[in-house]
Design a protein around this motif. Structure first.
Motif, PDB file in Angstrom:
ATOM      1  N   TYR A   6       0.815  -1.207   0.000  1.00  0.00           N
ATOM      2  CA  TYR A   6       0.000   0.000   0.000  1.00  0.00           C
ATOM      3  C   TYR A   6       0.855   1.266   0.000  1.00  0.00           C
ATOM      4  CZ  TYR A   6      -4.246  -2.630   1.162  1.00  0.00           C
ATOM      5  OH  TYR A   6      -5.310  -3.476   1.132  1.00  0.00           O
ATOM      6  N   PRO A  18      -5.955   4.715   1.033  1.00  0.00           N
ATOM      7  CA  PRO A  18      -4.949   3.703   0.692  1.00  0.00           C
ATOM      8  C   PRO A  18      -5.046   3.331  -0.786  1.00  0.00           C
ATOM      9  CG  PRO A  18      -6.737   2.700   1.926  1.00  0.00           C
ATOM     10  CD  PRO A  18      -7.015   4.173   1.899  1.00  0.00           C
ATOM     11  N   ILE A  20      -3.389   0.489  -3.717  1.00  0.00           N
ATOM     12  CA  ILE A  20      -2.602  -0.724  -3.949  1.00  0.00           C
ATOM     13  C   ILE A  20      -1.579  -0.448  -5.043  1.00  0.00           C
ATOM     14  CG2 ILE A  20      -2.702  -3.068  -4.870  1.00  0.00           C
ATOM     15  CD1 ILE A  20      -5.334  -3.450  -3.533  1.00  0.00           C
ATOM     16  N   SER A  84      -0.400  -6.656   5.462  1.00  0.00           N
ATOM     17  CA  SER A  84      -0.935  -5.477   4.786  1.00  0.00           C
ATOM     18  C   SER A  84      -2.036  -4.825   5.612  1.00  0.00           C
ATOM     19  CB  SER A  84      -1.459  -5.843   3.401  1.00  0.00           C
ATOM     20  OG  SER A  84      -2.594  -6.661   3.491  1.00  0.00           O
ATOM     21  N   ARG A 138      -9.792  -3.792  -4.212  1.00  0.00           N
ATOM     22  CA  ARG A 138      -9.099  -4.696  -3.278  1.00  0.00           C
ATOM     23  C   ARG A 138      -9.330  -6.154  -3.667  1.00  0.00           C
ATOM     24  NH1 ARG A 138      -6.273  -7.561  -1.499  1.00  0.00           N
ATOM     25  NH2 ARG A 138      -5.871  -8.230   0.646  1.00  0.00           N
TER      26      ARG A 138
END
Length: 533
Positions: A6, A18, A20, A84, A138
């Protein structure tokens, strides 16, 4: 498992988002970079109402906060990759969520852990519907894990929904019957009879159901009876046995509806035989002079509670949803090593639903009129549920979804039993008799071990104490996890009310959890007071 890396950026509304880092090292934000809070509110609202919300992916927690604020009484977040998740928790303040009693985060759960969590915590009568919402950016980064999690949630939902539909239909009648049977038990209980029956084990038993095949199996059943085989009869098949001069050694009845009393109308026996009754059976069944009633504890939470704190009734497994399944449970309790099933068709054969001599024949015959003949009544009864498509052209029996469900539950139980189970040749849907030595999964919460009840109070005193315990439950408040507030004793008391809560919620779809809880408490107290008076 994919490692999730992240990075964090500020949105235009100054919220931490956040993102990815994908394979090309480009960050993919999990939320809107304009206003993640408004986006989350739109996401929750667009997925309809649902008091129990399952979110796949934690992200910045904005969807969780929106769900708790808008309409959810409980929010479960499922995410993967513990490291994570720890980075998320370290980068942003999630304390409002983590301190909320209506929020739970599962990290790296197995499928069984997810399934068990839903079974133990999702209460449709309190939460209403369940909705599952993926955080797309996600979940696309770890498709396999999130797909498995979604399947586990759906599996749990299917189990809970099946239980809930039954509770919503019978919840009121169950409660009313149980508290009246408790009062009656004190007046007519024959503890010595119960002890003798359960101590005298039998090596071989025959279970007699009421399917049409029973008509051609009677001679085989008579041969077993002449050899002294213990005959366990379903209440539906009792009339058929009596009309063929076969006397059962035990009868089982689990239906809570008063129509089940018709199975015993006009039955004359040479001696009293034990009648095993679910404690939620209609009270009049306990008063028939031709039988010696043996009340049994089933899967109803109130029945379990009674066994824990007042009187340990014999257990009768009714989780299969039909009386033949309960008979199989009784045969197992009696220690039978060899069990033969008669009339267990779980299907309709030709135009027949039951064997000759069963209650439907005199029942419909007495109600036929010129504009509604006997044949018309049988036809209406036969076609009250849609038939499933036949598997081949040669199939002579017809199934409904309910009958197939009952058969599958029987097969599941038989596969885990130590006893040898056989089926007398008939014309109905074939029952698979394979063994897998794996106990069937049920929707019930894991059984907790409790000491045998030490109380010596009578049924009236027990009901009076139970009523006071219900009255002492705290008042429900909006936007709270009611179960979380309760101490251990209060949780045990409140759990006994959940089937009735399902009935109340079905009848009053606009009720929220507070209205449901308070209505259930008032109804239960009123019903107990009627019995005590």
């Amino acid at each position: 498992m994919n490692k999730t890396r992240y990075t964090f950026e500020k949105s235009k509304s100054e919220e931490l988002v956040p993102a990815i880092i994908n394979e090309n090292k480009n960050p993919s934000p999990l939320h809107s970079m304009i206003d993640p809070k408004k986006e989350a509110q739109r996401l929750i609202a667009a997925n309809g109402k649902g008091g129990f919300t399952v979110l796949l992916g934690l992200g910045g927690g904005y969807a969780s906060e929106a769900a708790l604020e808008l309409d959810s009484s409980f929010v479960l977040v499922i995410d993967f990759d513990k490291e994570s998740v720890e980075k998320l928790l370290a980068a942003k303040d999630y304390s409002r969520l983590l301190k909320n009693e209506r929020f739970c985060l599962l990290t790296d759960p197995s499928n069984n852990e997810t399934l068990d969590f839903i079974l133990e915590n999702y209460k449709p009568a309190l939460h209403g519907g369940l909705k599952m919402i993926p955080l797309r950016t996600r979940t696309e980064h770890d498709i396999n894990n999130f797909e498995n999690a979604a399947k586990a949630v759906q599996q749990a939902l299917d189990i809970v929904t099946g239980d809930y539909s039954v509770q919503a239909h019978f919840g009121k009648r169950w409660f009313s019957n149980i508290i009246r049977n408790i009062k009656f038990y004190e007046e007519k209980a024959n503890n010595k009879l119960t002890e003798n029956i359960l101590k005298n084990k039998t090596e071989e038993a025959a279970i007699v159901a009421a399917g049409p095949s029973l008509d051609c199996q009677i001679n085989s059943l008579k041969k077993l009876k002449s050899r002294g085989v213990f005959i366990i009869c379903t209440d539906t098949a009792l009339g058929a046995l009596c009309s063929n001069n076969i006397e059962a050694d035990a009868v089982v009845s689990i239906d809570c509806q008063h129509i089940s009393c018709n199975h015993f109308a006009g039955i004359n026996l040479s001696k009293k035989i034990p009648l095993f009754l679910d404690i939620a059976s209609p009270p009049p069944l306990s008063r028939f002079d031709s039988f010696s009633p043996v009340l049994c504890s089933s899967g109803h939470p109130l029945a379990r509670y009674i066994g824990e704190v007042w009187h340990p009734f014999p257990h009768l497994d009714t989780s299969g949803g039909n009386v033949t399944y309960a008979c199989l449970s009784l045969a197992e309790t009696l220690g039978a090593k060899r069990i033969t099933l008669f009339g267990a068709d779980f299907s309709y054969i030709g135009a027949s639903s039951y064997a000759r001599g069963t209650y439907v024949y005199p029942y419909f015959s007495n109600r036929q009129i010129r504009t509604s003949s006997l044949e018309a009544k049988f036809s209406s009864f036969l076609y009250r549920s849609a038939f499933l498509a036949p598997e081949n052209e040669e199939q002579t029996y017809r199934e409904t979804s309910s009958l197939r469900f009952y058969r599958n539950k029987m097969e599941e139980k038989i596969s885990a039993m130590e006893a040898q189970v056989f089926c007398e040749k008939g014309f109905g849907a074939p029952i698979a008799l394979k063994k897998n030595n794996q106990p069937p999964r049920t929707s019930a919460k894991r059984e907790e071990k409790h000491d045998a009840p030490k109380t010596t109070i009578g049924g009236i005193e027990f009901l009076s104490e139970y009523k006071n315990d219900i009255a002492a439950l705290p008042q429900a408040k909006e936007k709270e996890n009611y179960f979380f507030r309760l101490n251990l004793k209060e949780k045990r008391i409140f759990t006994t009310l959940l089937p009735l809560a399902a009935f109340i919620r079905k009848k009053n779809a606009d009720f929220d959890s507070c209205e449901t809880i308070e209505t259930v408490k008032r109804f239960c107290i009123g019903e107990i007071e009627k019995v005590l008076e």
